[in-house]
Design a protein around this motif. Structure first.
Motif, PDB file in Angstrom:
ATOM      1  N   GLU A  63       0.823  -1.209   0.000  1.00  0.00           N
ATOM      2  CA  GLU A  63       0.000   0.000   0.000  1.00  0.00           C
ATOM      3  C   GLU A  63       0.859   1.263   0.000  1.00  0.00           C
ATOM      4  OE1 GLU A  63      -2.277  -3.416   1.620  1.00  0.00           O
ATOM      5  OE2 GLU A  63      -0.304  -2.555   2.074  1.00  0.00           O
ATOM      6  N   GLN A  64       1.923   1.248   0.771  1.00  0.00           N
ATOM      7  CA  GLN A  64       2.812   2.410   0.848  1.00  0.00           C
ATOM      8  C   GLN A  64       3.607   2.593  -0.442  1.00  0.00           C
ATOM      9  OE1 GLN A  64       4.973   1.413   4.416  1.00  0.00           O
ATOM     10  NE2 GLN A  64       3.488   2.421   5.772  1.00  0.00           N
ATOM     11  N   ILE A  65       3.967   1.488  -1.093  1.00  0.00           N
ATOM     12  CA  ILE A  65       4.672   1.575  -2.377  1.00  0.00           C
ATOM     13  C   ILE A  65       3.775   2.222  -3.427  1.00  0.00           C
ATOM     14  CG2 ILE A  65       5.513   0.202  -4.332  1.00  0.00           C
ATOM     15  CD1 ILE A  65       7.606   0.367  -2.215  1.00  0.00           C
ATOM     16  N   VAL A  66       2.521   1.788  -3.492  1.00  0.00           N
ATOM     17  CA  VAL A  66       1.576   2.360  -4.457  1.00  0.00           C
ATOM     18  C   VAL A  66       1.363   3.842  -4.178  1.00  0.00           C
ATOM     19  CG1 VAL A  66      -0.811   2.307  -5.273  1.00  0.00           C
ATOM     20  CG2 VAL A  66       0.424   0.162  -4.909  1.00  0.00           C
ATOM     21  N   ALA A  67       1.214   4.188  -2.908  1.00  0.00           N
ATOM     22  CA  ALA A  67       0.991   5.590  -2.541  1.00  0.00           C
ATOM     23  C   ALA A  67       2.206   6.454  -2.867  1.00  0.00           C
ATOM     24  CB  ALA A  67       0.661   5.686  -1.054  1.00  0.00           C
ATOM     25  N   LEU A  68       3.388   5.892  -2.733  1.00  0.00           N
ATOM     26  CA  LEU A  68       4.617   6.645  -3.004  1.00  0.00           C
ATOM     27  C   LEU A  68       4.736   6.987  -4.485  1.00  0.00           C
ATOM     28  CD1 LEU A  68       7.097   7.719  -1.475  1.00  0.00           C
ATOM     29  CD2 LEU A  68       8.250   5.562  -1.987  1.00  0.00           C
ATOM     30  N   GLY A  69       4.412   6.023  -5.344  1.00  0.00           N
ATOM     31  CA  GLY A  69       4.413   6.279  -6.777  1.00  0.00           C
ATOM     32  C   GLY A  69       5.758   6.064  -7.446  1.00  0.00           C
TER      33      GLY A  69
END
Length: 222
Positions: A72-78
Motif C-alpha cells: 500500500e505504501q509503495i503504491v501511494a509513493l508512486g
C-alpha cells in the motif's frame, strides 16, 4: 582411476563451506532478511538486486524502506519518487514501475500479502525462478533452490551437476541435492563464490573445499 568428482560427497562439501561461512560477508538478501524483513520486503529487495551490486542494493533498499515498507505504501509513493529513492540500482526506472505494478497485484489478488507459492510468485510481472525461489527461502524459510550465477558456476565446477544454464542447474539440483540443504545452499555458495570460488582465476590455494573439487573448467587459479 578415481577422479575427485567420483569421490565427491555433497554433505561433506556443504558442511565444509558452512564451517567457513562466517569468514565471508552474507549475500545482501540474507543480510536484509536477518534484519527482520518480511516477505514483501524480501521480494522488493530481490528485484532491486537484479543486475546490481550488493552494496548498492543495500543502500537503495534502506532508503526505500524508510519511506515505504508495504504494498500500500509503495503504491501511494508512486513510480517517480521510488525512482529517486532506488537510484542508482540497475534499470531503476523500469524497476520503480514494476514495484508499483506488483504491489497493486498483491493488494488486489492476495489481500496485501506476498503469496508463499512458487507458481503464484512466478505469475507476478518481472519475477523469474531465481527471484521466486529466493523469496521462498529468505521470506518464508521454505525449502527452495535459488540458482544464480554463483550457484550455477560452483555446482558445475565441483562436478556435482553438468548443466549449461541456471534453470537447468536448478532442476538438476532438485533431483539430487538433499532437501536438508535447500534453504542454505544459495546463501553458502554465493558468499563462497564472491570471495573464494571466483568466476575467473578462483582462489583454489585458499579454498577449504579444494581437496574435494573436480575443478571443472578451471584453467588458471590463485
Amino acid at each position: 582411476m578415481t577422479t575427485p568428482a567420483e569421490k565427491f560427497n555433497i554433505d561433506d562439501f556443504v558442511r565444509t563451506i558452512e564451517s567457513n561461512y562466517r569468514q565471508w560477508n552474507p549475500p545482501v538478501i540474507t543480510f536484509i532478511a536477518h534484519r527482520g524483513a518480511d516477505p514483501f520486503q524480501i521480494l522488493v529487495s530481490t528485484l532491486l538486486s537484479l543486475r546490481t551490486k550488493d552494496e548498492v542494493t543495500a543502500k537503495a533498499a534502506q532508503k526505500l524502506f524508510a519511506r515505504a515498507r508495504t504494498p500500500e505504501q509503495i503504491v501511494a509513493l508512486g513510480k517517480n519518487k521510488i525512482q529517486k529513492l532506488i537510484y542508482p540500482v540497475g534499470f531503476y526506472p523500469t524497476k520503480a514501475g514494476r514495484l508499483v505494478e506488483i504491489s497493486e497485484i498483491i493488494i488486489e489478488k492476495y489481500n496485501g500479502k506476498v503469496p508463499g507459492d512458487l507458481d503464484a510468485l512466478l505469475e507476478l510481472p518481472g519475477v523469474g525462478r531465481k527471484t521466486a525461489n529466493l523469496v521462498l527461502v529468505e521470506g518464508f524459510r521454505k525449502p527452495a533452490i535459488c540458482v544464480d550465477t554463483h550457484v550455477h558456476r560452483i555446482s558445475n565446477r565441483i562436478g556435482y551437476v553438468r548443466t549449461k544454464t541456471p534453470d537447468k542447474t536448478e532442476f538438476a539440483l532438485r533431483k539430487k541435492l538433499p532437501l536438508k540443504h535447500w534453504i542454505k545452499y544459495n546463501e553458502l555458495l554465493v558468499a563462497f563464490g564472491q570471495v573464494i570460488c571466483r568466476p575467473v582465476s578462483p582462489f583454489c590455494s585458499r579454498c577449504p573445499a579444494a581437496r574435494m573439487c573436480a575443478r571443472v573448467g578451471v584453467s588458471t587459479s590463485r
